[in-house]
Design an enzyme around this catalytic site. Structure first.
Site, PDB file in Angstrom:
ATOM      1  N   MET A   1       0.856  -1.193   0.000  1.00 12.48           N
ATOM      2  CA  MET A   1       0.000   0.000   0.000  1.00 12.48           C
ATOM      3  C   MET A   1       0.897   1.250   0.000  1.00 12.48           C
ATOM      4  O   MET A   1       0.471   2.329   0.408  1.00 12.48           O
ATOM      5  CB  MET A   1      -0.932  -0.016   1.214  1.00 12.48           C
ATOM      6  CG  MET A   1      -1.883  -1.224   1.173  1.00 12.48           C
ATOM      7  SD  MET A   1      -3.428  -0.981   2.054  1.00 12.48           S
ATOM      8  CE  MET A   1      -2.838  -0.711   3.702  1.00 12.48           C
ATOM      9  N   GLY A   2       2.138   1.094  -0.445  1.00 12.50           N
ATOM     10  CA  GLY A   2       3.049   2.242  -0.521  1.00 12.50           C
ATOM     11  C   GLY A   2       3.617   2.609   0.833  1.00 12.50           C
ATOM     12  O   GLY A   2       3.607   1.795   1.758  1.00 12.50           O
TER      13      GLY A   2
ATOM     14  N   GLY B   1      10.903  -2.926   5.677  1.00 13.14           N
ATOM     15  CA  GLY B   1      10.174  -4.199   5.584  1.00 13.14           C
ATOM     16  C   GLY B   1       9.781  -4.487   4.142  1.00 13.14           C
ATOM     17  O   GLY B   1       9.992  -5.598   3.626  1.00 13.14           O
ATOM     18  N   HIS B   2       9.213  -3.474   3.461  1.00  8.99           N
ATOM     19  CA  HIS B   2       8.836  -3.658   2.050  1.00  8.99           C
ATOM     20  C   HIS B   2      10.080  -3.885   1.193  1.00  8.99           C
ATOM     21  O   HIS B   2      10.085  -4.712   0.282  1.00  8.99           O
ATOM     22  CB  HIS B   2       8.131  -2.407   1.516  1.00  8.99           C
ATOM     23  CG  HIS B   2       6.865  -2.050   2.209  1.00  8.99           C
ATOM     24  ND1 HIS B   2       6.754  -0.935   3.005  1.00  8.99           N
ATOM     25  CD2 HIS B   2       5.655  -2.658   2.231  1.00  8.99           C
ATOM     26  CE1 HIS B   2       5.516  -0.856   3.482  1.00  8.99           C
ATOM     27  NE2 HIS B   2       4.834  -1.900   3.035  1.00  8.99           N
TER      28      HIS B   2
ATOM     29  N   GLN C   1     -10.293  -2.519   2.467  1.00  7.82           N
ATOM     30  CA  GLN C   1      -9.840  -3.208   3.679  1.00  7.82           C
ATOM     31  C   GLN C   1      -9.800  -2.292   4.904  1.00  7.82           C
ATOM     32  O   GLN C   1      -9.366  -2.708   5.969  1.00  7.82           O
ATOM     33  CB  GLN C   1      -8.493  -3.895   3.448  1.00  7.82           C
ATOM     34  CG  GLN C   1      -7.305  -2.973   3.273  1.00  7.82           C
ATOM     35  CD  GLN C   1      -6.065  -3.731   2.832  1.00  7.82           C
ATOM     36  OE1 GLN C   1      -5.965  -4.176   1.703  1.00  7.82           O
ATOM     37  NE2 GLN C   1      -5.103  -3.883   3.740  1.00  7.82           N
TER      38      GLN C   1
ATOM     39  N   GLN D   1       5.735 -11.488   7.452  1.00  3.12           N
ATOM     40  CA  GLN D   1       5.261 -12.244   8.623  1.00  3.12           C
ATOM     41  C   GLN D   1       4.640 -11.313   9.673  1.00  3.12           C
ATOM     42  O   GLN D   1       3.889 -11.755  10.519  1.00  3.12           O
ATOM     43  CB  GLN D   1       6.432 -13.050   9.206  1.00  3.12           C
ATOM     44  CG  GLN D   1       6.167 -13.756  10.523  1.00  3.12           C
ATOM     45  CD  GLN D   1       5.113 -14.880  10.412  1.00  3.12           C
ATOM     46  OE1 GLN D   1       4.858 -15.397   9.327  1.00  3.12           O
ATOM     47  NE2 GLN D   1       4.519 -15.222  11.536  1.00  3.12           N
TER      48      GLN D   1
ATOM     49  N   ASP E   1       2.301  -9.347   9.307  1.00  5.35           N
ATOM     50  CA  ASP E   1       0.859  -9.551   9.152  1.00  5.35           C
ATOM     51  C   ASP E   1       0.614 -11.050   9.023  1.00  5.35           C
ATOM     52  O   ASP E   1       0.223 -11.554   7.956  1.00  5.35           O
ATOM     53  CB  ASP E   1       0.360  -8.798   7.917  1.00  5.35           C
ATOM     54  CG  ASP E   1       0.535  -7.298   8.077  1.00  5.35           C
ATOM     55  OD1 ASP E   1      -0.036  -6.738   9.021  1.00  5.35           O
ATOM     56  OD2 ASP E   1       1.282  -6.696   7.289  1.00  5.35           O
TER      57      ASP E   1
ATOM     58  N   LEU F   1       8.711  -3.004  12.054  1.00  2.00           N
ATOM     59  CA  LEU F   1       8.494  -1.889  11.132  1.00  2.00           C
ATOM     60  C   LEU F   1       7.060  -1.910  10.623  1.00  2.00           C
ATOM     61  O   LEU F   1       6.527  -2.966  10.286  1.00  2.00           O
ATOM     62  CB  LEU F   1       9.464  -1.969   9.952  1.00  2.00           C
ATOM     63  CG  LEU F   1      10.940  -1.817  10.279  1.00  2.00           C
ATOM     64  CD1 LEU F   1      11.742  -1.572   9.000  1.00  2.00           C
ATOM     65  CD2 LEU F   1      11.191  -0.672  11.263  1.00  2.00           C
TER      66      LEU F   1
HETATM   67  O1  PAF Z   1      -0.148  -5.770   3.578  1.00  2.00           O
HETATM   68  C1  PAF Z   1      -0.569  -4.851   2.837  1.00  2.00           C
HETATM   69  O2  PAF Z   1       0.107  -3.847   2.593  1.00  2.00           O
HETATM   70  C2  PAF Z   1      -1.948  -4.969   2.218  1.00  2.00           C
HETATM   71  O3  PAF Z   1      -2.831  -5.591   3.091  1.00  2.00           O
HETATM   72  C3  PAF Z   1      -1.939  -5.671   0.844  1.00  2.00           C
HETATM   73  C4  PAF Z   1      -1.477  -7.102   0.958  1.00  2.00           C
HETATM   74  C5  PAF Z   1      -1.031  -4.915  -0.112  1.00  2.00           C
HETATM   75  C6  PAF Z   1      -3.352  -5.684   0.265  1.00  2.00           C
HETATM   76  O4  PAF Z   1      -3.862  -4.405   0.122  1.00  2.00           O
END
Ligand code: PAF
Length: 296
Positions: free
Chosen positions: A27-28, A33-34, A58, A148, A150, A184
């Site tokens: 989600m940017g 972590g990303h 969501q 992990q 989430d 993070l």
């Molecule tokens: O973990 C996230 O950033 C979001 O829940 C995802 C998996 C990109 C779905 O919108």
């Protein structure tokens, strides 16, 4: 790195792209972590696609959709630096065009913890599963990577991929933490310095539980008590603090096999979640080797 905003553009771009294709949905507001997910995707994929979409489906009505940080220019720079080939940033109408009213519902694991109406509620994972199913259909990845941190989301997505035969391998990458232990999260950005200090109680609670289990304590009440004490010390009231099976989130009677300890708590304006997988220490094995050099 190419940028695409439409599904048709994305498909055109991916038509002849070398496989395997690795997808990192985000989600940017990219953080380390990303970037770890994207680096890992780079190791496995011949083509690495990163999606950025703040998915309204969501977020509950009282959640932080409007406040969620957005900085496409910075995200694009970071994604390119760690090796993304294609950045997919669709506007909301591309994902949910007028008339869109379908939802993907994953059974079982979706209803627990975050999916409980007392917490984020059933709409949350319905929204996650719907957008992730759409991204899988749009990109057609061979592998998709999730964090992990989430943990429940990762279980929902694994089940989604399996139940609906998406033919994508789901890889779950360990949580990235700051040096002081804080997991993070984009939402850490909402914390003042004092709130951030209190937020450390979450990872401290998980570490306390982990230490107890490593020492041989397998009774859930004692393990939960140790974690709860850390939260109490920082005046953090958990929304939940639970021990669940790491495979299907059923309640764990004892620390047996792999057990997920998960916590959710509000600290200041941020709702934070964290988790750790607890593993009972291995039983000492019987040494059946013959004794050598024994005195006669
Ligand atoms: O973990 C996230 O950033 C979001 O829940 C995802 C998996 C990109 C779905 O919108």
């Amino acid at each position: 790195m190419k940028l695409e905003r439409t599904v048709s553009g994305l498909r055109r771009e991916l038509a002849g792209a070398p496989r395997p294709v690795a997808l990192v949905p985000t989600m940017g507001a990219l953080h380390e972590g990303h970037l770890t997910l994207i680096r890992r995707a780079r190791e496995q994929g011949a083509t690495v696609v990163v999606s950025i979409f703040v998915n309204p489906a969501q977020f509950g009505p009282r959640e932080d959709l409007a406040a969620y940080p957005r900085d496409e220019e910075r995200d694009a720079r970071l994604a390119a630096e760690v090796g993304a080939d294609l950045l997919f940033v669709p506007p909301a109408e591309e994902v949910y065009p007028p008339g869109f009213d379908s939802r993907v519902e994953v059974g079982g694991v979706s209803a627990e913890l975050e999916g409980d109406p007392a917490h984020r509620g059933p709409e949350h994972f319905r929204g996650v599963a719907t957008v992730v199913a759409k991204l899988f259909n749009m990109v057609g990845p061979d592998v998709a990577l999730f964090g992990q941190k989430d943990a429940q989301q990762a279980l929902v997505i694994r089940k989604l991929a399996r139940d609906l035969d998406f033919g994508v391998r789901i890889e779950v990458v360990p949580t990235v933490r700051d040096r002081d232990g804080l997991a993070l999260s984009t939402r850490n950005g909402y914390l003042t310095a004092a709130e951030r200090e209190r937020a450390l109680a979450l990872s401290r609670a998980l570490r306390a539980a982990e230490a107890l289990v490593e020492g041989g304590e397998l009774e859930t009440d004692r393990v939960l008590e140790a974690a709860r004490a850390e939260l109490e010390q920082a005046a953090v009231v958990p929304e939940y603090l639970e021990l669940r099976s790491a495979a299907d989130l059923s309640p764990a009677e004892r620390v047996d096999g792999e057990v997920l300890m998960c916590v959710a708590a509000r600290v200041g304006p941020a709702r934070l979640i964290d988790n750790v997988i607890l593993r009972a220490p291995a039983e000492p094995t019987l040494d059946t080797r013959p004794l050598t050099g024994a005195a006669t």
